[in-house]
Motif scaffolding. Structure first.
Motif: not given
Length: 796
Positions: A116-136
């Motif tokens: 588990f990793l707690m992360a804020d809403e900007c996480f994928f703005d910096v360290l992006p991975l392909r999102v399969i589903s959902g509004d990050v």
């Protein structure tokens, strides 16, 4: 094409040692190429992020007197978002709070474990991975909301959509967490590993408080920024210093005796440039080089050994018009064919031992053999092909035509001995290095950490009320297999509770940084056999309102020096961060001093100053000392007892000794890699030695026969060949041993407690190698030494 046909036919011809050549080269390639692929994998960490050259990790640096913490990878929670707001050129910023591996239960009561990793809403703005589903953005800004990896979604849903499903963490029962999105799996070569991204607002919901906006202290967040193109690191760090001074004035820190600053590290350097990784990469490359070089030298040696047998065939070809170039092309074609078969053999060996390779190197074959690493390995194979064919083709092309009508007497002994010499150097280096690493590993897992963990097992009951924990302890204490039971909220093997600060008397200035080992009950120190050296230990006569603590010997010595206490530390009162306010007039009373206790693994630093606090209420970690060594039976009994008392709680009993050993898993894997590499190199070298001896005894068979006729004994014959080999092996092994001393000394620098590099280690390893070599020579020469000399001379 014709040469390739000849090469294929030559594979099955007798007397050319093709089987041995292919076997030794195939085994050498399998091990060497896997190790090179591992190094490529280690150095490729975090190279998969787009615009990776613009991503940095925020690092913390702190000084307090002689104590320095440099380039720490965790900072306070408020730093990253402030950089986005206050520093020009920062395109995005984020921070994450690692929770580690945690167990959780879905609504159908199935248990799963994930990182588990707690992360804020900007996480994928910096360290992006392909999102399969959902509004990050929405998911990571909503409490008790998560995204999970694709593989975890497959495990939970078994092909069904997991969106909307909920689960409960074993450590935080009663709080339902909802799965709202899925992302692709984090690549194996990522320094930041996670299966679940839990929204940062969940922190307060689960724990009841939050320090995500803090500026100093609470350094538990991994923070990252992405900068705009063209922005330099030095410019950013200068702006970071100004920002930090606005929020945490440097003058106030200096009054407290602290120097605190922030720095940046390029993302691709976070893992790959650490001293441990660089040291391991160098060592693995040396091992790979030694193995490949030994296999290559052995191949060339066997080719040269066949020169006498094949010289007439080469000379006849020259009689029919073949040029030196034609002979070279023929030898290169044979080398290519042998190499191709060896590569196929190495691939089959890697696949056959896949599980062992992946366990040894802690990476899947798919991660090791990417297209980039495969291109590099093809280049390595081409170099092997070039060197394996170049020298033998040169020697074969120089065979004179006259050999077709007379015997060929050139033995090329110096070349053979030179090639064997190099192999013996590699063997001496690897096997002696193996001994150093093996002895240091044994030292680490058997070293005295300041407490006794023999016959101790433990269980974590996170999320269980103190009254229930006490009930479990009472029942466990009644079992005949149990000697003692104690409670704590952390364990020394895992580094205790965390870092904290002791304040000076009547001041908010920091006197000492300490390792906080957490709260323990009165039974904990006796159970762990922690030695009391001054004052008294915790006992049941104290209540929690007494606010008492114990300190280690080093803590006591440093406190006495810093505070100016001439009469010792027992009876003094201290104020400690996270336990008391700096203005607290009372603080905690020191009632005793214990001998040094190690927190975590053996590191490059000496043992940290540590403290323990007393609590009559049990913590969530129960330590159990058994009357006998842990067995499957008594551990199952303990597990069953706890399960009956806490039927809704997942129970897992752990051996303390196993946890100590697991601290050094990387050293164990490294030792195993050295061992495997050393043994393979030694085996290849012995194959080459056997080939050399066979060639020498065949070439000198008539000489040996004449010596026997003239009165030489079997011992004399054995001495002749043995001296010839030992004159070569002795200095070669010495060179290898010297190399292992240099490399071993460098490797040991990462440990505060290390084995002494005694001369006996190096002499002993050298003697073992020489003994094996001598035994091989004797066994191989024994037959020819006992042969009837008449049979060797009857053709004369």
């Amino acid at each position: 094409m014709k040469n390739l046909e000849i090469a294929v036919r030559s594979l099955f011809r007798k007397g050319r040692h093709n089987g041995i050549k292919i076997l030794s080269l195939g085994v050498g390639l399998a091990m060497g190429l896997v190790l090179i692929a591992k190094v490529c994998f280690e150095l490729s960490y975090d190279d998969f992020y787009p615009d990776g050259e613009r991503i940095y990790q925020i690092r913390a640096n702190m000084e307090m007197g002689e104590k320095k913490v440099e380039d720490a990878d965790k900072v306070s929670g408020g730093i990253a978002p402030a950089m986005k707001l206050e520093i020009p050129g920062v395109e995005a910023a984020t921070r994450g709070y690692p929770l580690g591996n945690m167990a959780f239960f879905t609504s159908d009561k199935n248990k799963y474990e994930a990182h588990f990793l707690m992360a804020d809403e900007c996480f994928f703005d910096v360290l992006p991975l392909r999102v399969i589903s959902g509004d990050v953005k929405r998911i990571l800004s909503s409490p008790l909301s998560v995204l999970i990896s694709e593989s975890l979604a497959e495990r939970i849903g078994e092909g069904k959509d997991v969106t909307g499903m909920s689960f409960e963490l074993a450590a935080y029962p009663g709080r339902l967490i909802t799965i709202n999105g899925v992302f692709e799996d984090v690549p194996e070569n990522s320094h930041l590993k996670y299966d679940v991204l839990l929204s940062l607002p969940s922190f307060k919901e689960m724990i009841g408080w939050s320090h995500e906006d803090g500026w100093f202290g609470g350094d538990a967040y991994k923070a990252y920024i992405k900068v705009q193109p063209g922005i330099g690191q030095e410019t950013l760090e200068a702006e970071m210093a100004k920002m930090l001074d606005r929020h945490v004035p440097s003058e106030k820190l200096k009054e407290m005796g602290l120097i605190y600053r922030l720095s940046l590290k390029p993302l691709k350097e976070v893992y790959a440039t650490s001293s441990a990784v660089k040291g391991m990469a160098v060592m693995l490359l040396l091992i790979a080089f030694a193995i490949l070089f030994a296999a290559l030298m052995n191949y060339i040696l066997l080719m040269i050994s066949s020169l006498v047998v094949r010289s007439k065939d080469v000379a006849v070809r020259k009689c029919y018009g073949a040029s030196g170039k034609n002979i070279s092309e023929m030898i290169f074609s044979e080398t290519l064919m042998n190499l191709l078969v060896s590569v196929v053999l190495s691939a089959l060996l890697i696949l056959a031992f896949r599980e062992m390779v992946e366990e040894l190197l802690k990476a899947s074959l798919g991660a090791l053999f990417t297209w980039q690493s495969v291109l590099l390995l093809i280049g390595v194979c081409m170099l092997v092909f070039l060197f394996a064919g170049l020298f033998p083709s040169y020697l074969f092309s120089r065979v004179p035509v006259a050999v077709a009508f007379r015997s060929y007497i050139e033995s090329r002994r110096m070349w053979k001995k030179g090639l064997l010499f190099i192999q013996f150097v590699a063997v001496g280096f690897l096997l002696t290095l193996l001994a150093i690493i093996g002895m240091q590993y044994h030292r680490m897992i058997t070293d005295d950490p300041g407490y006794s963990y023999e016959r101790v097992v433990y269980i974590s009951l996170s999320g269980v009320e103190s009254s229930a924990v006490q009930m479990v302890m009472n029942e466990l204490g009644k079992l005949p297999e149990v000697e003692a039971v104690a409670a704590s909220d952390a364990l020394p093997v895992f580094g205790g509770y965390g870092g904290n600060m002791i304040y000076r008397d009547n001041s908010d200035e920091v006197a000492l940084h300490i390792k906080d080992m957490g709260y323990i009950d009165a039974e904990y120190m006796p159970l762990m056999d922690i030695k009391l050296i001054e004052g008294k230990a915790f006992d049941r006569s104290y209540s929690d309102s007494a606010r008492i603590m114990m300190v280690s010997r080093v803590t006591a010595e440093k406190l006495a020096l810093v505070q100016g206490w001439k009469d010792g530390v027992v009876g003094k009162r201290l104020r400690i961060s996270e336990h008391s306010d700096p203005n607290d007039p009372t603080g905690f009373e020191i009632i005793g001093v214990y001998d040094e206790v190690r927190d975590g693994a053996i590191k490059s630093e000496i043992m940290s100053p540590t403290v323990w606090f007393y609590s009559s209420m049990p913590g969530n970690v129960i330590s159990i000392k058994l009357h006998s060594n842990p067995t499957v039976e008594n551990m199952k009994l303990i597990e069953k007892t706890i399960q009956q008392l806490l039927p809704d709680k997942d129970v897992s009993i752990n051996s303390y000794e196993a946890s100590i050993i697991n601290l050094y898993s990387s050293s164990r894997l490294f030792r195993n890699a050295i061992m495997l590499g050393g043994l393979i190199t030694f085996l290849i070298t012995l194959i080459g030695l056997i080939g050399y001896i066979a060639d020498e005894t065949t070439r000198r068979s008539k000489e040996i026969a004449i010596r026997k006729v003239n009165g030489a004994t079997i011992r004399d014959i054995l001495m002749i060949i043995s001296k010839d080999v030992l004159y070569m092996a002795v200095p070669a092994v010495i060179f290898g041993v010297i190399g292992s001393y240099i490399m071993g000394e460098n490797w040991l620098q990462q440990f505060s407690e290390k084995i002494p590099l005694s001369m006996f280690i190096f002499v002993g390893c050298a003697m073992v190698i020489w003994l094996v070599v001598l035994l091989t020579v004797v066994l191989k020469v024994w037959r020819i030494a006992n042969a009837d000399p008449v049979k060797s001379l009857k053709s004369e």
